[in-house]
Design a protein around this motif. Structure first.
Motif, PDB file in Angstrom:
ATOM      1  N   HIS A   5       0.992  -1.253  -0.015  1.00 16.37           N
ATOM      2  CA  HIS A   5      -0.054   0.159  -0.045  1.00 16.37           C
ATOM      3  C   HIS A   5       0.923   1.225  -0.009  1.00 16.37           C
ATOM      4  N   GLU A   7      -0.135   4.641  -0.014  1.00 19.96           N
ATOM      5  CA  GLU A   7      -0.651   5.956   0.225  1.00 19.96           C
ATOM      6  C   GLU A   7      -0.035   6.241   1.457  1.00 19.96           C
ATOM      7  N   THR A  67      -8.356  -2.823  -3.994  1.00 21.21           N
ATOM      8  CA  THR A  67      -7.073  -2.726  -3.251  1.00 21.21           C
ATOM      9  C   THR A  67      -7.588  -2.386  -1.858  1.00 21.21           C
ATOM     10  N   ARG A  69      -7.608  -0.810   1.683  1.00 25.01           N
ATOM     11  CA  ARG A  69      -6.989   0.313   2.283  1.00 25.01           C
ATOM     12  C   ARG A  69      -6.796   0.145   3.854  1.00 25.01           C
ATOM     13  N   ASN A  71      -6.400   2.061   5.885  1.00 24.32           N
ATOM     14  CA  ASN A  71      -6.758   3.450   6.588  1.00 24.32           C
ATOM     15  C   ASN A  71      -8.213   3.730   6.322  1.00 24.32           C
ATOM     16  N   ALA A  72      -9.127   2.828   5.928  1.00 29.43           N
ATOM     17  CA  ALA A  72     -10.552   2.934   5.728  1.00 29.43           C
ATOM     18  C   ALA A  72     -11.121   2.714   6.888  1.00 29.43           C
ATOM     19  N   GLU A 113     -15.713  -2.788   2.661  1.00 26.90           N
ATOM     20  CA  GLU A 113     -14.507  -2.751   3.843  1.00 26.90           C
ATOM     21  C   GLU A 113     -15.056  -2.425   5.101  1.00 26.90           C
ATOM     22  N   ALA A 131      -6.190  -6.015   5.891  1.00 25.60           N
ATOM     23  CA  ALA A 131      -5.188  -5.161   5.629  1.00 25.60           C
ATOM     24  C   ALA A 131      -4.613  -5.285   7.024  1.00 25.60           C
ATOM     25  N   PRO A 134      -2.748   0.228  10.025  1.00 30.06           N
ATOM     26  CA  PRO A 134      -1.764   1.460   9.654  1.00 30.06           C
ATOM     27  C   PRO A 134      -0.784   1.512  10.764  1.00 30.06           C
ATOM     28  N   THR A 141       5.730   2.313   4.360  1.00 31.64           N
ATOM     29  CA  THR A 141       4.766   1.625   3.447  1.00 31.64           C
ATOM     30  C   THR A 141       4.033   0.543   4.052  1.00 31.64           C
ATOM     31  N   GLN A 144      -0.183  -5.118   2.722  1.00 28.89           N
ATOM     32  CA  GLN A 144      -1.544  -5.733   3.063  1.00 28.89           C
ATOM     33  C   GLN A 144      -1.902  -7.094   2.175  1.00 28.89           C
TER      34      GLN A 144
END
Length: 181
Positions: A5, A7, A67, A69, A71-72, A113, A131, A134, A141, A144
């Motif tokens: 990931h 982001e 994908t 995430r 941080n969702a 999610e 995942a 975070p 990075t 996940q």
């Protein structure tokens, strides 16, 4: 399969959901709809088994393309946990990608999610990916797990021409019996 990931933001983002439905039109025909408006759906048909197979493959294709995430925010929590009204819990834990499908109704498939706390409380759920939590350091990075590999539907996952060309992969894990040998 592990993906990275990239982001860098640690800001929480809303959890996503994709919903595929079979909608009946009278007693003899039905159609398939998807919450993603860009997806092409097959035309109205009287062949309900073929529409069910297409809908299952289409939901699986969304899960494969997503994908996850880390941080969702929990999609269930955003909706005030309406998916499990009898047991409220605070949204905690890693983000999971789940498939919700009621085998009795057989008309709606949802890929969402959600958090680790809500997932076991939602009926008819299969966990597709998990995942890692975070990390606090945004320079690193976060690794996940990707959704399991599913068969590719010829012509893209929204191709109505793909009906009947690929056998639908089983989307539910078999239940384990309570007995040990």
């Amino acid at each position: 399969m592990t993906t990275v990931h990239t982001e860098t933001s640690t800001e929480r983002v809303p959890g996503r959901a994709w919903t595929v439905r079979i909608i009946g039109h009278g007693r003899t025909s039905a159609s398939v709809t998807c919450s993603t408006t860009a997806c092409r759906m097959p035309p109205r048909s009287e062949d309900l088994p073929a529409l069910r197979a297409f809908a299952a493959r289409h939901a699986a294709a969304h899960a494969k393309a997503a994908t996850l995430r880390p941080n969702a925010r929990c999609r269930c929590g955003v909706q005030s946990c309406e998916a499990h009204p009898d047991s409220k819990t605070p949204c905690t834990g890693a983000v999971l990608l789940i498939l919700r499908h009621d085998p009795v109704m057989r008309r709606v498939w949802s890929v969402e999610e959600v958090c680790e706390a809500c997932a076991p409380l939602i009926p008819n759920v299969t966990v597709l990916a998990r995942a890692e939590r975070p990390r606090r350091n945004p320079d690193r990075t976060t690794a996940q797990l990707a959704a399991p590999v599913r068969p590719v539907v010829a012509g893209g996952f929204s191709s109505p021409a793909a009906l009947g060309t690929v056998d639908a992969a089983p989307l539910r894990r078999p239940r384990r019996s309570g007995r040990r040998s």
